[in-house]
Design an enzyme around this catalytic site. Structure first.
Site, mmCIF file in Angstrom:
data_model
loop_
_atom_site.group_PDB
_atom_site.id
_atom_site.type_symbol
_atom_site.label_atom_id
_atom_site.label_comp_id
_atom_site.label_asym_id
_atom_site.label_seq_id
_atom_site.Cartn_x
_atom_site.Cartn_y
_atom_site.Cartn_z
ATOM 1 N N ALA A 1 45.735 47.564 34.053
ATOM 2 C CA ALA A 1 45.429 47.448 35.484
ATOM 3 C C ALA A 1 44.838 46.081 35.761
ATOM 4 O O ALA A 1 44.772 45.230 34.875
ATOM 5 C CB ALA A 1 44.471 48.558 35.901
ATOM 6 N N ASN A 2 44.420 45.850 36.993
ATOM 7 C CA ASN A 2 43.709 44.621 37.334
ATOM 8 C C ASN A 2 42.561 44.968 38.273
ATOM 9 O O ASN A 2 42.360 46.124 38.628
ATOM 10 C CB ASN A 2 44.681 43.590 37.946
ATOM 11 C CG ASN A 2 45.274 44.095 39.235
ATOM 12 O OD1 ASN A 2 44.577 44.386 40.195
ATOM 13 N ND2 ASN A 2 46.600 44.220 39.265
ATOM 14 N N ARG A 3 41.806 43.949 38.699
ATOM 15 C CA ARG A 3 40.556 44.169 39.423
ATOM 16 C C ARG A 3 40.709 44.391 40.916
ATOM 17 O O ARG A 3 39.709 44.439 41.628
ATOM 18 C CB ARG A 3 39.634 42.964 39.232
ATOM 19 C CG ARG A 3 39.138 42.765 37.837
ATOM 20 C CD ARG A 3 38.167 41.593 37.801
ATOM 21 N NE ARG A 3 37.793 41.245 36.451
ATOM 22 C CZ ARG A 3 36.873 41.905 35.754
ATOM 23 N NH1 ARG A 3 36.234 42.928 36.283
ATOM 24 N NH2 ARG A 3 36.599 41.531 34.524
ATOM 25 N N ALA B 1 48.022 43.693 44.441
ATOM 26 C CA ALA B 1 47.984 42.886 43.220
ATOM 27 C C ALA B 1 48.854 43.607 42.192
ATOM 28 O O ALA B 1 48.369 44.382 41.370
ATOM 29 C CB ALA B 1 46.556 42.737 42.722
#
Ligand code: C5P
Length: 221
Positions: free
Chosen positions: A29-31, A95
């Site tokens: 995942a990402n932030r 994102a």
């Protein structure tokens, strides 16, 4: 002035991260928190638009008047955007993970040898570029760009490469990524065919309101 300038218009917004499974219990995942995209969806709905918000995994309430479609992966997000067409505008704030993993069907176990598993990565579809090149392309396609250096040069190149009408660029240099991604404020530059407009540092809700007003002006011009 018309309080609901986007009445009768349909806008697709993507927001949040994507989760790309590694096995049944793990993911990449990402932030991204989804806050900016959710605020944009809400601001567009407040101007009267029918809004389809395609949301990755986030912990946020659905803004008033917004139709939300929850997805996990980039491939699911791409399919949900396609299913939501036609639209007058699309604002791709998500994102999206660049890669997915050739995921294992069963939980990956630690090897007695201690050797870590290798993850085979495969490219995800570029949802923005695909939509911009589609025969069903919305009249206005807006992308986002988080850049850590040469913000305007990279955003201008990204606008051309992806076929977007506008790129909203945010500067996440010097550790600002941690405050922008998940934070409450954003400072952005709007890159269009006419050049660059730089906005002051604003709460994400204010960025959303200004962007929604600009979208309404473009669609009703
Ligand atoms: O190439 P980059 O990820 O920096 O581009 C960011 C823009 O492209 C954002 O608008 C993002 O939502 C969109 N994007 C997408 N699908 C991808 C990657 C990025 O729609 N696979």
């Amino acid at each position: 002035a018309d309080a609901r300038p986007l009445a009768g218009r349909h806008v697709i917004v993507t927001a949040g991260p994507t989760h790309e499974p590694i096995d049944p219990v793990r993911y990449i995942a990402n932030r991204s928190s989804g806050r900016q995209g959710f605020a944009i969806a809400g601001a567009l709905a407040a101007l009267g638009a029918r809004v389809t918000l395609v949301a990755g995994p986030v912990v946020l309430p659905t803004p008033a008047g917004v139709d939300r479609v929850d997805v996990e992966t980039a491939r699911e997000m791409a399919a949900a955007v396609d299913a939501a067409l036609p639209a007058d505008a699309a604002v791709m704030v998500a994102a999206v993970a660049d890669w997915h993993v050739a995921a294992a069907d069963q939980k990956i176990k630690k090897q007695p040898s201690g050797a870590p598993p290798a993850l085979a990565l495969a490219e995800n579809p570029d949802i923005l570029a695909t939509l911009a090149a589609s025969p069903r392309r919305p009249a206005l396609v807006v992308g986002f760009a988080a850049e850590t250096e040469q913000v305007l040069a990279h955003a201008t190149a990204k606008r051309a490469r992806k076929g977007a009408d506008w790129i909203v660029a945010n500067d996440v240099s010097g550790g600002k990524g941690e405050s922008v991604m998940g934070g409450a404020r954003n400072s952005v530059h709007i890159v269009t065919a006419d050049g660059v407009e730089s906005w002051p540092d604003l709460p994400k809700e204010a960025v959303a309101t200004r962007l929604a007003d600009r979208i309404a002006a473009a669609l009703t011009a």
